[in-house]
Design a protein around this motif. Structure first.
Motif, short mmCIF file in Angstrom:
data_model
loop_
_atom_site.label_atom_id
_atom_site.label_comp_id
_atom_site.label_asym_id
_atom_site.label_seq_id
_atom_site.Cartn_x
_atom_site.Cartn_y
_atom_site.Cartn_z
N VAL A 176 0.72 -1.23 0.14
CA VAL A 176 0.01 -0.09 0.03
C VAL A 176 1.08 1.28 0.21
O VAL A 176 0.53 2.22 -0.66
N LEU A 177 1.99 1.58 0.86
CA LEU A 177 2.66 2.37 0.74
C LEU A 177 3.42 2.60 -0.46
O LEU A 177 3.40 4.04 -0.86
N LEU A 178 4.14 1.83 -0.93
CA LEU A 178 4.63 1.80 -2.23
C LEU A 178 3.79 2.37 -3.50
O LEU A 178 4.08 3.06 -4.27
N ASN A 179 2.30 1.95 -3.26
CA ASN A 179 1.56 2.28 -4.37
C ASN A 179 1.29 3.88 -4.15
O ASN A 179 1.23 4.65 -5.23
N SER A 180 0.96 4.17 -2.92
CA SER A 180 1.00 5.66 -2.38
C SER A 180 2.13 6.49 -2.89
O SER A 180 1.85 7.64 -3.50
N LEU A 181 3.43 5.88 -2.58
CA LEU A 181 4.67 6.71 -3.16
C LEU A 181 4.62 6.85 -4.76
O LEU A 181 5.11 7.90 -5.13
N SER A 182 4.04 5.95 -5.28
CA SER A 182 4.33 5.79 -6.78
C SER A 182 3.58 7.06 -7.44
O SER A 182 3.95 7.66 -8.31
N LYS A 183 2.68 7.43 -6.68
CA LYS A 183 1.74 8.53 -7.14
C LYS A 183 2.30 9.89 -6.92
O LYS A 183 1.82 10.87 -7.51
N LYS A 184 3.49 9.85 -6.33
CA LYS A 184 4.23 11.38 -5.98
C LYS A 184 5.51 11.30 -6.89
O LYS A 184 5.94 12.35 -6.61
N LEU A 185 5.66 10.49 -7.34
CA LEU A 185 6.90 10.33 -8.23
C LEU A 185 7.05 11.72 -9.23
O LEU A 185 6.11 11.73 -9.92
N LYS A 186 7.91 12.24 -9.32
CA LYS A 186 8.02 13.43 -10.39
C LYS A 186 8.88 13.38 -11.47
O LYS A 186 8.88 13.84 -12.58
N ILE A 187 9.99 12.19 -11.54
CA ILE A 187 10.81 12.15 -12.45
C ILE A 187 10.51 10.76 -13.22
O ILE A 187 10.22 10.55 -14.18
N LEU A 188 11.05 9.46 -12.71
CA LEU A 188 11.00 8.38 -13.07
C LEU A 188 10.92 7.11 -11.93
O LEU A 188 11.36 7.38 -10.99
N PHE A 189 10.60 5.95 -12.54
CA PHE A 189 10.68 4.92 -11.58
C PHE A 189 11.65 3.70 -12.26
O PHE A 189 11.28 3.57 -13.41
N LEU A 190 12.17 3.21 -11.42
CA LEU A 190 13.25 2.18 -11.94
C LEU A 190 13.32 1.01 -11.38
O LEU A 190 12.91 1.01 -10.08
N ILE A 191 13.61 -0.04 -12.02
CA ILE A 191 13.67 -1.32 -11.26
C ILE A 191 15.04 -1.91 -11.79
O ILE A 191 15.28 -1.86 -13.11
N ILE A 192 15.96 -2.37 -10.93
CA ILE A 192 17.35 -2.57 -11.47
C ILE A 192 17.80 -4.11 -11.09
O ILE A 192 17.42 -4.57 -9.85
N LYS A 193 18.58 -4.80 -11.94
CA LYS A 193 18.94 -6.16 -11.80
C LYS A 193 20.51 -6.00 -11.19
O LYS A 193 21.34 -6.02 -11.95
N ILE A 194 20.56 -5.88 -9.73
CA ILE A 194 22.00 -5.70 -9.19
C ILE A 194 22.03 -7.05 -8.26
O ILE A 194 23.30 -7.52 -7.96
N SER A 195 21.03 -7.80 -7.79
CA SER A 195 20.97 -8.88 -7.01
C SER A 195 21.99 -8.63 -5.82
O SER A 195 22.90 -9.29 -5.47
N MET A 196 21.51 -7.42 -4.94
CA MET A 196 22.08 -7.00 -3.79
C MET A 196 21.62 -7.94 -2.63
O MET A 196 22.36 -7.96 -1.67
N TYR A 197 20.66 -8.63 -2.70
CA TYR A 197 20.12 -9.39 -1.51
C TYR A 197 20.05 -10.69 -1.59
O TYR A 197 19.56 -11.38 -2.77
N MET A 198 20.08 -11.33 -0.67
CA MET A 198 19.65 -12.78 -0.67
C MET A 198 18.42 -13.20 0.49
O MET A 198 18.54 -12.55 1.47
#
Length: 208
Positions: A176-198
């Motif tokens: 829910v929070l991410l959905n709410s934050l997405s409505k406030k984005l002014k520039i762009l939204f990204l998803i990246i493949k870094i594989s930082m977490y296990m």
């Protein structure tokens, strides 16, 4: 260009990998960050780490929900970017935050989500994420298709976005929070493949 990052770890219960998670964060080579750990339980080992690391702050707070700890941690954060890390996850190496911030800066992002590397049944599974623009109107679709769009863990987020969402959403689920934050984005939204977490497991259901 580096800017201060508030790294937030929320521990609601007995997280067996919390110390490993904290150690990996404190070993980062990123120059300007603070580590905020908010837990419902006292931990002598964590307290010792606070005493020997001026970047780390530990708060012990009684709370019924993890989301209450999140709102409290955000009120203590002083960075202009927020990085959430779940206590059972860990950063792969000392360059993880630097790498994530470099992409965030290069793409002039407001919100950067990170693709997961998952450990399950003794095998590693890599996410299919790639650097891309995501329009706000596409966000709900991506939430149903990608676990990264439903979890704050691994997210690097512009701090001021949290000031623009309704306060009730700060104590609701990650999705829910991410959905709410997405409505406030002014520039762009990204998803990246870094594989930082296990992670030991990851939830794949699309929640309503």
């Amino acid at each position: 260009m580096e800017g201060k990052i508030s790294v937030i770890v929320l521990a609601h219960g007995d997280e067996k990998e919390l110390i490993r998670c904290v150690d990996r964060i404190l070993n980062q080579n990123y120059k300007d960050y603070e580590l905020i750990v908010v837990s419902t339980q006292k931990n002598s080992e964590l307290k010792e780490k606070v005493n020997s690391n001026d970047r780390m702050t530990l708060y012990i707070k009684d709370a019924d929900k993890l989301e209450d700890l999140r709102a409290y941690a955000l009120s203590k954060a002083s960075g202009d970017k927020i990085l959430f890390i779940e206590p059972n996850d860990f950063l792969i190496d000392e360059n993880s935050i630097t790498t994530l911030d470099e992409v965030y800066t290069q793409k002039n992002a407001d919100l950067l989500l990170n693709s997961f590397m998952t450990l399950k049944d003794g095998n590693f599974y890599f996410g299919n994420g790639d650097v891309q623009h995501i329009l706000e109107i596409e966000f709900l679709f991506y939430q149903c298709q990608n676990v990264e769009f439903r979890k704050l863990g691994g997210s690097l987020i512009k701090r001021s976005l949290f000031d623009e969402v309704v306060s009730d959403d700060l104590v609701k689920s990650d999705q829910v929070l991410l959905n709410s934050l997405s409505k406030k984005l002014k520039i762009l939204f990204l998803i990246i493949k870094i594989s930082m977490y296990m992670m030991e497991q990851m939830e794949i259901n699309c929640l309503n």
